[in-house]
Design a protein around this motif. Structure first.
Motif, short mmCIF file in Angstrom:
data_model
loop_
_atom_site.label_atom_id
_atom_site.label_comp_id
_atom_site.label_asym_id
_atom_site.label_seq_id
_atom_site.Cartn_x
_atom_site.Cartn_y
_atom_site.Cartn_z
N SER A 22 0.85 -1.18 0.00
CA SER A 22 0.00 0.00 0.00
C SER A 22 0.89 1.24 0.00
CB SER A 22 -0.90 -0.01 1.23
OG SER A 22 -1.61 1.20 1.30
N LEU A 23 0.84 1.97 -1.08
CA LEU A 23 1.67 3.17 -1.19
C LEU A 23 0.91 4.42 -0.76
CD1 LEU A 23 3.48 2.50 -4.58
CD2 LEU A 23 4.33 2.13 -2.28
N SER A 24 -0.40 4.30 -0.53
CA SER A 24 -1.20 5.50 -0.22
C SER A 24 -0.73 6.21 1.04
CB SER A 24 -2.68 5.14 -0.12
OG SER A 24 -2.88 4.19 0.90
N LYS A 25 -0.42 5.45 2.10
CA LYS A 25 0.06 6.08 3.34
C LYS A 25 1.41 6.74 3.14
CE LYS A 25 -2.45 2.90 6.30
NZ LYS A 25 -2.37 1.84 7.29
N TRP A 26 2.26 6.13 2.34
CA TRP A 26 3.57 6.72 2.08
C TRP A 26 3.43 8.01 1.26
CZ3 TRP A 26 7.71 5.44 4.66
CH2 TRP A 26 7.76 4.19 5.27
N ILE A 27 2.53 8.01 0.30
CA ILE A 27 2.32 9.21 -0.51
C ILE A 27 1.75 10.33 0.34
CG2 ILE A 27 0.95 10.15 -2.42
CD1 ILE A 27 1.26 7.39 -3.78
N ILE A 28 0.80 10.01 1.21
CA ILE A 28 0.22 11.03 2.10
C ILE A 28 1.29 11.59 3.03
CG2 ILE A 28 -1.41 11.39 4.00
CD1 ILE A 28 -3.25 9.33 2.56
N GLY A 29 2.10 10.71 3.61
CA GLY A 29 3.18 11.16 4.50
C GLY A 29 4.20 12.04 3.77
N GLY A 30 4.58 11.64 2.56
CA GLY A 30 5.53 12.43 1.79
C GLY A 30 4.95 13.77 1.40
N ALA A 31 3.68 13.80 1.00
CA ALA A 31 3.03 15.07 0.65
C ALA A 31 2.94 15.98 1.87
CB ALA A 31 1.64 14.80 0.07
N ALA A 32 2.65 15.42 3.03
CA ALA A 32 2.58 16.23 4.25
C ALA A 32 3.95 16.84 4.57
CB ALA A 32 2.09 15.37 5.42
N MET A 33 5.01 16.06 4.37
CA MET A 33 6.36 16.60 4.62
C MET A 33 6.67 17.75 3.66
SD MET A 33 9.14 13.72 5.72
CE MET A 33 9.36 13.17 4.08
N VAL A 34 6.30 17.60 2.40
CA VAL A 34 6.55 18.65 1.41
C VAL A 34 5.76 19.91 1.76
CG1 VAL A 34 6.21 19.29 -1.01
CG2 VAL A 34 7.18 17.08 -0.44
N VAL A 35 4.48 19.75 2.15
CA VAL A 35 3.65 20.90 2.52
C VAL A 35 4.24 21.60 3.74
CG1 VAL A 35 1.39 21.54 3.46
CG2 VAL A 35 1.53 20.03 1.49
#
Length: 150
Positions: free
Chosen positions: A82-95
């Motif tokens: 499941s990559l969805s949690k990793w994508i959400i976490g990475g997007a949160a770090m970028v924001v």
């Protein structure tokens, strides 16, 4: 000749697969006698290796039997990635990184700013390392697939 004895002792003291030191290599390049002895020693070692130590072909029946047994044990269970949690976490770090950059006072050379950016770099590095570590099966399968195509 005394130098040759020292060099051969050093060469014989090396572990298998260990890199030959530069001094020994240079001596082998200049001394035909030592070079010949080293070549004969390597030849003798290769001829004395038992068949059990030699690499087996990947299509050998024993290897195929073991792989089939492992496959049967797993019963075709796949570990979904499941990559969805990793994508959400990475997007949160970028924001958060962008928000911090926007609200930071321009031109401030405060040491706290430097420490914050160092911590952000460490956080991003740890995030990437954890992503790779937790999804190692995915990366191994991709590498294995590319190796089979060749």
């Amino acid at each position: 000749m005394n130098d040759c004895n020292k060099v051969m002792e050093e060469y014989l003291g090396l572990d298998k697969g260990e890199r030959v030191p530069l001094k020994v290599t240079l001596h082998f390049l200049t001394c035909k006698n030592c070079r010949t002895q080293a070549r004969l020693l390597r030849s003798a070692e290769r001829s004395s290796v038992p068949d059990s130590c030699k690499q087996t072909a990947l299509d050998d029946a024993a290897i195929l039997a073991v792989m089939n047994k492992i496959s049967a044990k797993n019963n075709g269970k796949k570990n979904p990635i499941s990559l969805s949690k990793w994508i959400i976490g990475g997007a949160a770090m970028v924001v958060l990184f962008i928000v911090f950059s926007v609200f930071e006072k321009p031109g401030s050379n405060h040491p706290l700013t430097v420490y914050t950016y160092i911590e952000l770099a460490a956080l991003i590095t740890a995030y990437c390392a954890l992503f790779i570590r937790s999804n190692m099966d995915f990366f191994v399968k991709k590498i294995d697939t590319k190796a089979r195509r060749k």
